[in-house]
Motif scaffolding. Structure first.
Motif, PDB file in Angstrom:
ATOM      1  N   LEU A  50      50.773  45.831  33.699  1.00 43.80           N
ATOM      2  CA  LEU A  50      51.478  44.740  34.370  1.00 43.80           C
ATOM      3  C   LEU A  50      50.501  43.631  34.742  1.00 43.80           C
ATOM      4  N   ASN A  51      49.350  44.006  35.282  1.00 44.90           N
ATOM      5  CA  ASN A  51      48.383  43.001  35.713  1.00 44.90           C
ATOM      6  C   ASN A  51      47.833  42.203  34.540  1.00 44.90           C
ATOM      7  N   HIS A  52      47.660  42.858  33.363  1.00 41.59           N
ATOM      8  CA  HIS A  52      47.133  42.152  32.201  1.00 41.59           C
ATOM      9  C   HIS A  52      48.092  41.075  31.715  1.00 41.59           C
ATOM     10  N   SER A  53      49.372  41.193  32.076  1.00 37.32           N
ATOM     11  CA  SER A  53      50.353  40.208  31.643  1.00 37.32           C
ATOM     12  C   SER A  53      50.361  38.981  32.543  1.00 37.32           C
ATOM     13  N   ARG A  54      49.629  39.003  33.636  1.00 29.65           N
ATOM     14  CA  ARG A  54      49.594  37.896  34.572  1.00 29.65           C
ATOM     15  C   ARG A  54      48.247  37.187  34.492  1.00 29.65           C
ATOM     16  N   ARG A  55      48.266  35.897  34.828  1.00 32.99           N
ATOM     17  CA  ARG A  55      47.019  35.141  34.815  1.00 32.99           C
ATOM     18  C   ARG A  55      46.098  35.602  35.944  1.00 32.99           C
ATOM     19  N   LYS A  56      44.812  35.531  35.683  1.00 36.83           N
ATOM     20  CA  LYS A  56      43.812  35.897  36.681  1.00 36.83           C
ATOM     21  C   LYS A  56      43.900  34.957  37.875  1.00 36.83           C
ATOM     22  N   ILE A  57      43.682  35.499  39.066  1.00 37.47           N
ATOM     23  CA  ILE A  57      43.664  34.672  40.273  1.00 37.47           C
ATOM     24  C   ILE A  57      42.270  34.054  40.406  1.00 37.47           C
ATOM     25  N   GLY A  58      42.234  32.736  40.468  1.00 34.71           N
ATOM     26  CA  GLY A  58      40.956  32.038  40.560  1.00 34.71           C
ATOM     27  C   GLY A  58      40.672  31.440  41.914  1.00 34.71           C
ATOM     28  N   LEU A  59      41.686  31.376  42.788  1.00 34.59           N
ATOM     29  CA  LEU A  59      41.491  30.750  44.098  1.00 34.59           C
ATOM     30  C   LEU A  59      42.495  31.329  45.086  1.00 34.59           C
ATOM     31  N   VAL A  60      42.018  31.629  46.280  1.00 33.58           N
ATOM     32  CA  VAL A  60      42.885  32.074  47.380  1.00 33.58           C
ATOM     33  C   VAL A  60      42.785  31.032  48.490  1.00 33.58           C
ATOM     34  N   HIS A  61      43.929  30.607  48.998  1.00 32.76           N
ATOM     35  CA  HIS A  61      43.928  29.600  50.058  1.00 32.76           C
ATOM     36  C   HIS A  61      44.849  30.037  51.188  1.00 32.76           C
ATOM     37  N   HIS A  62      44.817  29.274  52.272  1.00 39.81           N
ATOM     38  CA  HIS A  62      45.528  29.661  53.489  1.00 39.81           C
ATOM     39  C   HIS A  62      46.327  28.487  54.030  1.00 39.81           C
TER      40      HIS A  62
END
Length: 448
Positions: free
Chosen positions: A175-187
């Protein structure tokens, strides 16, 4: 067909379009409200908080400082008390006489075992003073994961651990391989001011804690494009060192490909909204997505006058219109006053209901949703002691939204931290001389 019949048909079509727009915008608002309830009313402790240092990714926290910002001691101290086993703190000031240094030294004395230091002196790589202040700290960071936190921001102890959780994601799976990598986390920023805060501070609180947060959460839930404010962002230096702000996709980005020529944090010194441009570069050039943490960061807005508030909003509208012109052009049609007028006029023509009754219902529903968003972010309903003051500030903010937007659209000069800039077409800025001329940028280094 007579002219009057044609006119009625045109009005009917416009009313149908207006009603459709009204429903779409209300759907956005309700989505933001529901996601805020789901995301922010429960903040579980991250398992990373209990791990040993060697078992978690290292993080470098960068704190750019200038002057004695409101609540500075508590804001900076919140990074010393993060429940995370492997991080360093680098605070940076451009001038050895900066008043923030007294607060920094007090904290270094209070937390002698913290992996923390201060870097004094800037390297001028662009017109953006924040980037100039950060660049040396950025280069000396010991870890790949960088958390840039503005001096006016305070974070809860579990924020870093939960943010790293969001950045690295769960264990690999199909499932995770089908999603784009997370490059930034914000608040999401949650604004607060002292009891004696001025009118501008109250307006800023009402704006950030309701309509801004609601739309920000909704847009990041739909996630059709980058939408990031830069008060608190977590990303990988190895990613930023591959991009140049062109927003042109790197074909082999997944295999570690990079843009040609100058890259990295320094190239974003030509923008005032460097945080937004870094986020857009990660999204468009690397094909990576963003993630909102389940934490808010508390933003001390200080003693902001009405004039301060107006010109702050003007500044960022003028910056945005050169970056995302179409979206900025549509902003008034997303605000409660104009949207309410569109909805009331459309429904009155199509259904025959009283526009005044529709407007009353519209504004009551709008404030109800906004106060629910406030409660989700704050962790509690609006306090009774400040309820009517807050609602009054909310109403004033809504009324001022259109005049401020109109003022911002006619002009491209902005002022930030006492300096004037001219915003260019692509979102870059140059120093303005104050006489209608611009001052060319010349790189230099100032070190102490």
């Amino acid at each position: 067909m007579t002219a009057s019949v044609k006119q009625r048909q045109v009005v009917t079509i416009l009313s149908a379009v207006g009603l459709t727009w009204y429903i779409i915008l209300w759907s956005f608002g309700v989505l933001g409200c529901l996601i805020a309830r789901k995301r922010y009313r429960l903040r579980p402790r991250s398992p990373l908080a209990s791990e040993v240092a060697s078992a978690v990714p290292g993080v470098t926290i960068l704190r750019p400082l200038k002057g004695l910002d409101t609540n500075l001691y508590e804001n900076l101290e919140s990074t010393f008390t993060q429940e995370y086993p492997n991080y360093e703190i680098i605070m940076s000031v451009a001038d050895k006489h900066d008043q923030a240094l007294s607060v920094v030294r007090d904290l270094l004395t209070k937390y002698p075992n913290a992996n923390a230091k201060v870097i004094i002196g800037e390297e001028v790589v662009g017109v953006n003073p924040k980037v100039n202040n950060l660049i040396r700290s950025y280069r000396q960071a010991a870890h790949d994961i960088i958390w840039v936190v503005d001096s006016g921001v305070m974070a809860a102890p579990g924020t870093l651990a939960r943010s790293v959780d969001a950045l690295i994601g769960p264990p690999s799976s199909v499932l995770n391989h089908s999603r784009r990598k997370i490059g930034l986390v914000h608040h999401v920023p949650f604004a607060f001011s002292s009891g004696g805060g001025k009118l501008g501070s109250k307006l800023e609180e009402a704006f950030l804690n309701t309509n801004h947060a609601k739309m920000y959460i909704a847009l990041n839930t739909i996630a059709i494009d980058s939408c990031v404010v830069g008060k608190s962002n977590l990303w990988r230096r190895s990613d930023v060192d591959r991009v140049n702000g062109s927003e042109k996709f790197i074909p082999n980005a997944d295999q570690g490909g990079s843009q040609t020529g100058e890259r990295g944090l320094a190239v974003f010194g030509r923008y005032l909204a460097e945080d937004n441009m870094i986020a857009r570069a990660i999204w468009h050039e690397l094909g990576q997505r963003h993630e909102l943490s389940c934490d808010v960061v508390r933003n001390a807005v200080g003693h902001m006058t009405l004039s301060d508030y107006v010109w702050r909003r003007v500044r960022w509208v003028r910056v945005r219109k050169h970056m995302v012109f179409a979206a900025t052009l549509m902003e008034p049609f997303t605000e409660s006053v104009v949207l309410g007028l569109i909805g009331a006029a459309s429904l009155q023509h199509l259904v025959g209901l009283s526009a005044w009754i529709l407007l009353l219902v519209h504004f009551l529903a709008f404030i109800f949703v906004d106060l629910d968003v406030y409660a989700s972010l704050a962790g509690h309903p609006l306090p009774a002691a400040t309820r009517w003051q807050f609602i009054g500030a909310w109403g004033a903010r809504e009324i001022l939204a259109l005049p401020i937007w109109m003022l911002a659209m006619f002009g491209s000069e902005v002022e930030w931290r006492g300096k004037k800039y001219q915003v260019l077409r692509n979102g870059e800025v140059v120093r303005a001389s104050g006489h209608g001329d611009t001052v060319p940028f010349r790189p230099s280094v100032h070190r102490v």
